[in-house]
Design an enzyme around this catalytic site. Structure first.
Site, PDB file in Angstrom:
ATOM      1  N   THR A 113      15.420  -7.051 -15.433  1.00 59.20           N
ATOM      2  CA  THR A 113      14.746  -5.841 -14.950  1.00 59.20           C
ATOM      3  C   THR A 113      15.781  -4.768 -14.642  1.00 59.20           C
ATOM      4  O   THR A 113      16.930  -4.861 -15.085  1.00 59.20           O
ATOM      5  CB  THR A 113      13.845  -6.173 -13.740  1.00 59.20           C
ATOM      6  OG1 THR A 113      13.043  -5.041 -13.425  1.00 59.20           O
ATOM      7  CG2 THR A 113      14.651  -6.594 -12.514  1.00 59.20           C
ATOM      8  N   ASN A 114      15.398  -3.742 -13.896  1.00 57.47           N
ATOM      9  CA  ASN A 114      16.311  -2.659 -13.497  1.00 57.47           C
ATOM     10  C   ASN A 114      15.907  -2.211 -12.093  1.00 57.47           C
ATOM     11  O   ASN A 114      14.858  -2.618 -11.592  1.00 57.47           O
ATOM     12  CB  ASN A 114      16.252  -1.526 -14.535  1.00 57.47           C
ATOM     13  CG  ASN A 114      14.864  -0.931 -14.629  1.00 57.47           C
ATOM     14  OD1 ASN A 114      14.339  -0.370 -13.668  1.00 57.47           O
ATOM     15  ND2 ASN A 114      14.227  -1.086 -15.785  1.00 57.47           N
ATOM     16  N   PRO A 115      16.724  -1.368 -11.443  1.00 58.30           N
ATOM     17  CA  PRO A 115      16.450  -1.073 -10.022  1.00 58.30           C
ATOM     18  C   PRO A 115      15.378  -0.017  -9.752  1.00 58.30           C
ATOM     19  O   PRO A 115      15.271   0.463  -8.624  1.00 58.30           O
ATOM     20  CB  PRO A 115      17.805  -0.586  -9.484  1.00 58.30           C
ATOM     21  CG  PRO A 115      18.679  -0.378 -10.646  1.00 58.30           C
ATOM     22  CD  PRO A 115      17.973  -0.768 -11.899  1.00 58.30           C
ATOM     23  N   ALA A 144      10.640   3.187 -15.849  1.00 60.13           N
ATOM     24  CA  ALA A 144      11.957   2.798 -16.380  1.00 60.13           C
ATOM     25  C   ALA A 144      11.730   1.563 -17.245  1.00 60.13           C
ATOM     26  O   ALA A 144      11.901   0.414 -16.800  1.00 60.13           O
ATOM     27  CB  ALA A 144      12.912   2.502 -15.233  1.00 60.13           C
TER      28      ALA A 144
END
Ligand code: CTP
Length: 212
Positions: A24-26, A91
């Site tokens: 995933t990403n933040p 995102a």
């Protein structure tokens, strides 16, 4: 915005590796949720397609949760024909594991684990092919050459407006309640906004939609 139907995407995506791990990403989802709430408060009918976040589901919006990029792609494609504006603030993960293991991946001593990743669908690039009347807004997270890279995305993805932010500046952007962004429209008008809350940025974005 009364009479407008606005489709907003928000948050990160999760791409599973095995039953307990994912890539995933933040992204916190705060920017997309701010756009959804601002548009709702200005009278729009809002659909919010959201990846996993810790934010409460906003009142008064049609909420559609998802996890993987392919699920978000399907939901956006289903909703797009009926909307007037798409704001693609999610995102979306650019890569997903080629294969999802059925069982938890075990450590094999100190042997490195090599993952094969394949690019996910580019949702914006796919959905603009269905564009009729829709005004399409994209985001650009850049760590260098902000304006030039955002302009390339604006043209490549056939957007009407892009919101670019410099992810190399510490303390703003991802996870934060504020951000420093530049809005660029399809006529290449560049508007650098000061440091603002995400709700204030959302209103600027919506003003730009109304002005076009
Ligand atoms: N986007 C998308 N589908 C993807 C990746 C991105 O729809 N698989 C959208 C994002 O929601 C955003 C815009 O495309 O509105 C730009 O995203 P960004 O991550 O900045 O750019 P990428 O196109 O992924 O290019 P790169 O990561 O190489 O900069």
């Amino acid at each position: 915005l009364s009479g407008f139907r606005i489709l907003v995407t928000a948050g990160p995506t999760h791409e599973a590796l095995d039953p307990v791990r994912y890539i995933t990403n933040p992204s916190s989802g705060k920017m997309g949720y701010a756009v959804a709430c601002a548009a709702r408060d200005r009278g729009a009918a809002v659909t919010l397609v959201s990846g996993p976040t810790r934010l409460p589901v906003p009142d008064g919006v049609h909420f559609m949760p998802c996890r993987k990029a392919i699920e978000m792609n399907d939901l956006v494609h289903r909703q797009f024909p009926d909307c007037d504006v798409l704001v693609m603030s999610a995102a979306v993960g650019d890569f997903a594991p080629m294969q999802i293991e059925k069982e938890k991946i075990k450590k094999k001593g100190s042997t490195p684990l090599v993952l094969e990743l394949v690019p996910t669908e580019d949702i914006l690039q796919n959905v603009v092919k269905l564009k009729t009347r829709q005004f399409v807004v994209g985001f650009a997270a850049e760590s260098e050459n902000l304006t030039q890279s955002a302009l390339e995305k604006l043209h490549n993805k056939k957007l009407d407006l892009i919101v670019a932010n410099d992810i190399s500046t510490p303390g703003i952007g991802f996870q934060s309640d504020s951000n420093l962004v530049t809005l660029i429209n399809k006529h290449e008008k560049v508007e650098k906004l000061p440091l603002l809350s995400k709700i204030e940025i959302a209103h600027h974005l919506l003003n730009e939609v109304l002005a076009s």
